[in-house]
Each structure stands twice: as C-alpha cells, then as structure tokens.
Design a protein around this motif. Structure first.
Motif, PDB file in Angstrom:
ATOM      1  N   ARG A 149       0.809  -1.219   0.000  1.00 18.72           N
ATOM      2  CA  ARG A 149       0.000   0.000   0.000  1.00 18.72           C
ATOM      3  C   ARG A 149       0.840   1.266   0.000  1.00 18.72           C
ATOM      4  O   ARG A 149       0.461   2.285  -0.573  1.00 18.72           O
ATOM      5  CB  ARG A 149      -0.926   0.016   1.212  1.00 18.72           C
ATOM      6  N   CYS A 150       1.998   1.180   0.676  1.00 21.33           N
ATOM      7  CA  CYS A 150       2.866   2.357   0.790  1.00 21.33           C
ATOM      8  C   CYS A 150       3.906   2.408  -0.316  1.00 21.33           C
ATOM      9  O   CYS A 150       4.729   3.327  -0.325  1.00 21.33           O
ATOM     10  CB  CYS A 150       3.660   2.329   2.088  1.00 21.33           C
ATOM     11  N   GLU A 151       3.911   1.403  -1.154  1.00 19.12           N
ATOM     12  CA  GLU A 151       4.962   1.299  -2.179  1.00 19.12           C
ATOM     13  C   GLU A 151       6.350   1.248  -1.555  1.00 19.12           C
ATOM     14  O   GLU A 151       7.271   1.957  -1.945  1.00 19.12           O
ATOM     15  CB  GLU A 151       4.836   2.434  -3.210  1.00 19.12           C
ATOM     16  N   LEU A 152       6.456   0.427  -0.540  1.00 20.80           N
ATOM     17  CA  LEU A 152       7.736   0.110   0.102  1.00 20.80           C
ATOM     18  C   LEU A 152       7.904  -1.399   0.021  1.00 20.80           C
ATOM     19  O   LEU A 152       7.074  -2.083  -0.568  1.00 20.80           O
ATOM     20  CB  LEU A 152       7.709   0.578   1.568  1.00 20.80           C
ATOM     21  N   THR A 153       8.964  -1.920   0.649  1.00 25.34           N
ATOM     22  CA  THR A 153       9.148  -3.377   0.675  1.00 25.34           C
ATOM     23  C   THR A 153       8.827  -3.924   2.061  1.00 25.34           C
ATOM     24  O   THR A 153       8.963  -3.230   3.063  1.00 25.34           O
ATOM     25  CB  THR A 153      10.592  -3.769   0.341  1.00 25.34           C
ATOM     26  N   LYS A 154       8.417  -5.163   2.110  1.00 26.36           N
ATOM     27  CA  LYS A 154       8.103  -5.769   3.394  1.00 26.36           C
ATOM     28  C   LYS A 154       9.343  -5.861   4.277  1.00 26.36           C
ATOM     29  O   LYS A 154       9.264  -5.776   5.503  1.00 26.36           O
ATOM     30  CB  LYS A 154       7.434  -7.135   3.239  1.00 26.36           C
ATOM     31  N   GLY A 155      10.505  -6.030   3.646  1.00 28.30           N
ATOM     32  CA  GLY A 155      11.740  -6.059   4.422  1.00 28.30           C
ATOM     33  C   GLY A 155      11.954  -4.761   5.176  1.00 28.30           C
ATOM     34  O   GLY A 155      12.400  -4.749   6.328  1.00 28.30           O
ATOM     35  N   TYR A 156      11.597  -3.669   4.504  1.00 26.98           N
ATOM     36  CA  TYR A 156      11.782  -2.359   5.138  1.00 26.98           C
ATOM     37  C   TYR A 156      10.802  -2.171   6.293  1.00 26.98           C
ATOM     38  O   TYR A 156      11.169  -1.663   7.357  1.00 26.98           O
ATOM     39  CB  TYR A 156      11.616  -1.247   4.088  1.00 26.98           C
ATOM     40  N   ILE A 157       9.562  -2.596   6.079  1.00 31.18           N
ATOM     41  CA  ILE A 157       8.585  -2.526   7.171  1.00 31.18           C
ATOM     42  C   ILE A 157       9.076  -3.321   8.372  1.00 31.18           C
ATOM     43  O   ILE A 157       8.973  -2.879   9.516  1.00 31.18           O
ATOM     44  CB  ILE A 157       7.197  -3.041   6.709  1.00 31.18           C
ATOM     45  N   SER A 158       9.614  -4.481   8.113  1.00 30.20           N
ATOM     46  CA  SER A 158      10.137  -5.310   9.198  1.00 30.20           C
ATOM     47  C   SER A 158      11.224  -4.571   9.983  1.00 30.20           C
ATOM     48  O   SER A 158      11.234  -4.563  11.207  1.00 30.20           O
ATOM     49  CB  SER A 158      10.705  -6.617   8.620  1.00 30.20           C
ATOM     50  N   GLN A 159      12.127  -3.943   9.242  1.00 29.37           N
ATOM     51  CA  GLN A 159      13.203  -3.198   9.899  1.00 29.37           C
ATOM     52  C   GLN A 159      12.676  -1.994  10.678  1.00 29.37           C
ATOM     53  O   GLN A 159      13.162  -1.690  11.767  1.00 29.37           O
ATOM     54  CB  GLN A 159      14.219  -2.733   8.857  1.00 29.37           C
ATOM     55  N   LEU A 160      11.700  -1.315  10.118  1.00 29.06           N
ATOM     56  CA  LEU A 160      11.121  -0.157  10.813  1.00 29.06           C
ATOM     57  C   LEU A 160      10.499  -0.573  12.142  1.00 29.06           C
ATOM     58  O   LEU A 160      10.677   0.081  13.161  1.00 29.06           O
ATOM     59  CB  LEU A 160      10.027   0.506   9.964  1.00 29.06           C
ATOM     60  N   GLU A 161       9.747  -1.687  12.103  1.00 27.97           N
ATOM     61  CA  GLU A 161       9.002  -2.103  13.289  1.00 27.97           C
ATOM     62  C   GLU A 161       9.928  -2.527  14.418  1.00 27.97           C
ATOM     63  O   GLU A 161       9.519  -2.579  15.571  1.00 27.97           O
ATOM     64  CB  GLU A 161       8.023  -3.233  12.949  1.00 27.97           C
ATOM     65  N   ARG A 162      11.160  -2.867  14.070  1.00 28.85           N
ATOM     66  CA  ARG A 162      12.127  -3.276  15.105  1.00 28.85           C
ATOM     67  C   ARG A 162      13.166  -2.182  15.355  1.00 28.85           C
ATOM     68  O   ARG A 162      14.211  -2.438  15.925  1.00 28.85           O
ATOM     69  CB  ARG A 162      12.775  -4.617  14.726  1.00 28.85           C
ATOM     70  N   ASP A 163      12.857  -0.973  14.859  1.00 28.21           N
ATOM     71  CA  ASP A 163      13.733   0.186  15.058  1.00 28.21           C
ATOM     72  C   ASP A 163      15.148  -0.026  14.546  1.00 28.21           C
ATOM     73  O   ASP A 163      16.090   0.537  15.075  1.00 28.21           O
ATOM     74  CB  ASP A 163      13.748   0.611  16.537  1.00 28.21           C
ATOM     75  N   LEU A 164      15.286  -0.884  13.515  1.00 28.63           N
ATOM     76  CA  LEU A 164      16.606  -1.057  12.899  1.00 28.63           C
ATOM     77  C   LEU A 164      16.924   0.092  11.961  1.00 28.63           C
ATOM     78  O   LEU A 164      18.051   0.292  11.550  1.00 28.63           O
ATOM     79  CB  LEU A 164      16.664  -2.386  12.152  1.00 28.63           C
ATOM     80  N   THR A 165      15.905   0.817  11.572  1.00 28.27           N
ATOM     81  CA  THR A 165      16.091   1.995  10.733  1.00 28.27           C
ATOM     82  C   THR A 165      14.930   2.952  10.980  1.00 28.27           C
ATOM     83  O   THR A 165      13.957   2.581  11.664  1.00 28.27           O
ATOM     84  CB  THR A 165      16.180   1.591   9.250  1.00 28.27           C
ATOM     85  N   SER A 166      15.079   4.157  10.491  1.00 23.34           N
ATOM     86  CA  SER A 166      14.052   5.164  10.744  1.00 23.34           C
ATOM     87  C   SER A 166      13.623   5.805   9.434  1.00 23.34           C
ATOM     88  O   SER A 166      14.465   6.166   8.624  1.00 23.34           O
ATOM     89  CB  SER A 166      14.627   6.223  11.690  1.00 23.34           C
ATOM     90  N   PRO A 167      12.349   5.950   9.188  1.00 19.99           N
ATOM     91  CA  PRO A 167      11.896   6.489   7.911  1.00 19.99           C
ATOM     92  C   PRO A 167      12.085   7.999   7.848  1.00 19.99           C
ATOM     93  O   PRO A 167      12.171   8.666   8.865  1.00 19.99           O
ATOM     94  CB  PRO A 167      10.400   6.157   7.904  1.00 19.99           C
ATOM     95  N   SER A 168      12.132   8.494   6.631  1.00 26.35           N
ATOM     96  CA  SER A 168      12.037   9.938   6.458  1.00 26.35           C
ATOM     97  C   SER A 168      10.643  10.382   6.902  1.00 26.35           C
ATOM     98  O   SER A 168       9.716   9.571   6.996  1.00 26.35           O
ATOM     99  CB  SER A 168      12.244  10.313   4.999  1.00 26.35           C
ATOM    100  N   ILE A 169      10.504  11.661   7.175  1.00 27.82           N
ATOM    101  CA  ILE A 169       9.215  12.171   7.622  1.00 27.82           C
ATOM    102  C   ILE A 169       8.148  11.934   6.555  1.00 27.82           C
ATOM    103  O   ILE A 169       7.011  11.560   6.851  1.00 27.82           O
ATOM    104  CB  ILE A 169       9.331  13.667   7.976  1.00 27.82           C
ATOM    105  N   ALA A 170       8.527  12.112   5.301  1.00 28.66           N
ATOM    106  CA  ALA A 170       7.572  11.921   4.211  1.00 28.66           C
ATOM    107  C   ALA A 170       7.116  10.463   4.142  1.00 28.66           C
ATOM    108  O   ALA A 170       5.926  10.187   3.939  1.00 28.66           O
ATOM    109  CB  ALA A 170       8.203  12.360   2.889  1.00 28.66           C
ATOM    110  N   THR A 171       8.061   9.538   4.314  1.00 26.47           N
ATOM    111  CA  THR A 171       7.706   8.122   4.275  1.00 26.47           C
ATOM    112  C   THR A 171       6.845   7.764   5.485  1.00 26.47           C
ATOM    113  O   THR A 171       5.878   6.994   5.358  1.00 26.47           O
ATOM    114  CB  THR A 171       8.976   7.260   4.222  1.00 26.47           C
TER     115      THR A 171
END
Lengths: 179, 179
Positions: free
Chosen positions: B24-46
């Motif tokens: 839905r967000c036009e991202l990858t599931k791998g990235y969502i996984s990393q975000l949810e575990r605070d391995l990375t942080s999205p830009s404000i726009a994302t």
DNA sequence: TCGCGAAGTTTAGTATAACTAAACAAAATG
DNA sequence: CATTTTGTTTAGTTATACTAAACTTCGCGA
C-alpha cells in the motif's frame, strides 16, 4: 512534507538566530536555513532535537490547528472599488464578519459618496485619517475633519461623502459586522 | 527515536501483514520489518505515507497519551503488610481510586483480622478464594467458605477475620473506592 | 548615506542511512 | 508433516542528511 515555515516561526518566537539554534542542536546554520525553506528534510531524530531546543513536542508540532492571526498587513487587504460612486472600500481584517467588529478603510475621491445605509441594529465608529467628510445621520449633517471621529447608533439612515477636493480616508468600524 | 512498536501496533490493529502494508505504501516488506524493530528510521515523508495507509495522522502518532491499561498482573500489585494484625492487603489495580471500583486481595493468617470499618456510603462485594472467614456486618456474624461470596451495603460497621488455621484469601471489591 | 557586522543563503561536497531485491527462517495452517 | 504465509536478514545502490566555508543580504549606527 512542508515543515520549514513552522520551524522558522518557532525559532523566531523563541528569539533565536539560525546560528544560535544550530549551535544548540549541534547542527550548522546552513542546514537550518535549508530546513526552513524546505530545501531538505530532517530525520525524525534531528527534528526532535530541534524541537527540544525550541520547547515544542513533535506532537504539538504536527498539530493542524491554525494559529489565530493577530496582526494584519497590506497583503491581507481585500479591496472593492466603486469608481462611478467615487469611493473604494478596503476590508483590512479578512473574515472579520465572524467576529464582533468589522473595520474597513473607506477612501472617498472628490465628490465621492457612499450610498445611504438603511437603519439597522448596531453601532458605528469612525476616525478621519485624511481629508474631511460630511457625515449624515438621520436629518443631521456633520462636517468631520482629519483627526476627528464619530460614533452613532445605526438606527437612523446614515451616509458619508467627501467634503473637499482632496481624497478622504476614514477608518470605519461597525459592530456587529455589516459592511 | 523509537517508533517501531507504534507502527507495528497500528498495523496489527488495522489487520494488515507487513507485505500488505508495504504494498500500500509502495515500500518493501523487508523495510517494514526493519522499521518495526527500530533497525532503521523512515524519512518524515515516508512516515506520513505509512500513517496515511494506517488511518492515523502524524499528530496522533506522536501523541504521548498512554494507552489505558486493561490487564493487570503480579508486577502491578502494591502490598501493604500488617503483620501484627495477621493480614496483608494487595492492591491489584493501581490507581483504582480514580475509578468506581477498588479491588483488593486480603490475605489473613491464622487468627488474622482486619479492624472494624466504620459505616460509610457504598457497597462491598467479596469472594473467598481460599480458606474461610467470619464476616461481621453490624451485629450479624457469617461464616463464608472458599468459593462463597458476600455483598452488603456499608452503612453498618463491618469486619473480616480468619476462621480457620489455614491462610484465607478474599477478593474484596469496594465501590466507591475506600480501601 | 555608508560601512560593517550580523544573519541568512549557496555551493560543493562526504558519508551514511533510506530503502531495495532476494534469499532465508520462523510461524501458521490444513 | 508439508506447504504456505509471514517475517527477518543480507548485501547492496543511490539519494539525501548534514557539513564547512564562501558568498550575499539585511540591519543598524555613525
């Protein structure tokens, strides 16, 4: 995601220069400049650092409540020309109809006159900024010069016309809003 | 800036898998996984894109309101011992005084007894979890055994004591809160 | 009005992190 | 138990977060 204006406004409210804010956040003033003009966007962590220095939470920062405008300037003015009648009305506070007082600046050319206003509930106050006018309230006529003012209930017909050769300007306030 | 848990909670509340959210967000599931575990942080726009897909504003997202706790466990318990009197009170819902019912677990050793409580407005309900007790309400005495319960208005003096050799436990609820 | 310092903008970077695709692993299901 | 679904990991690419320093504009006092 346009956040630059908000950051700039907060910084100015806090009374800091870009350089001072940059020093507090351990960033550079060049970067603050770019942020404020939306040329770049900070990471969430950096945004939090900046807002911490400006005494604001991220929560508040992203609040959509529009700050109420208190000061109004030339760009806020809405103008209505009635050239054949020889006058121009400048509404100097947009959306004042939603409040208790509605101020306008009336400009009257030579021989200019606003149409007689029918009786209605309320009051009007005026201050002559320049030139001089003839104010008619009911059957009475008054000459009001620059620096003088007037104040009447609006339960009688009333009108204003220029009494001289020069352009006249009147700051004219009605409550409740009727203009 | 730890936002991963919040994103995950919103996603689960919305009933999406990581892959569905990513699509839905036009991202990858791998990235969502990393975000949810605070391995990375999205830009404000994302972040805004993600929250748009989860029906949440940035403003709400960064709200600091603590979700109301519904389930209370052993670590939430506050204990008050009155060893000379032979009892212990366990407040099992912290801050229950701010609500309508205040539950405690009363533990009575052999011969243990809580002081008589003066009459006051309200009601009390109790359930004997283990052992047996003597409940006194006004002049009446009742023996209440494990698995039995009691319910009375508190306009008479009342007290509870252990009636046996074994430790007794009573789940005891007062409304309004008085313990 | 002019000169100077303060304040803000621009430029040309660096390095790192935002985000990817795909392989791998764990969990759920029939 | 086998298969599918769901989530994690890995090894990148590339864009951007942020810099230092030069340049420009603005504000103010003499």
């Amino acid at each position: 995601m346009q956040i630059g204006n908000k950051i700039k406004r907060l910084r100015l409210e806090y009374g800091l220069t870009q350089e001072e804010l940059a020093d507090r956040c351990e960033l550079t003033k060049g970067y603050i400049s770019q942020l404020e003009r939306d040329l770049t966007s900070p990471s969430i962590a950096t945004l939090k650092d900046i807002l911490d220095c400006l005494g604001c939470s991220i929560h508040e920062f992203f609040s959509e409540k529009k700050p109420e405008q208190i000061v109004f300037k030339a760009q806020d003015v809405f103008v209505k020309d009635a050239e054949e009648k020889g006058y121009r009305i400048k509404w100097i506070v947009p959306n004042a109809q939603k409040m208790e007082m509605e101020p306008i600046i009336l400009e009257l050319m030579e021989n200019g006159e606003v149409e007689e206003d029918d009786p209605h509930q309320g009051e009007e106050f005026g201050y002559v900024l320049s030139g001089s006018i003839i104010l008619t309230v009911g059957k009475e006529r008054h000459k009001v010069k620059k620096g003088e003012c007037f104040h009447y209930k609006t339960n009688l017909p009333h009108s204003i016309k220029n009494s001289g050769k020069k352009k006249a300007q009147v700051l004219w306030i009605s409550t409740p809003p009727t203009f």
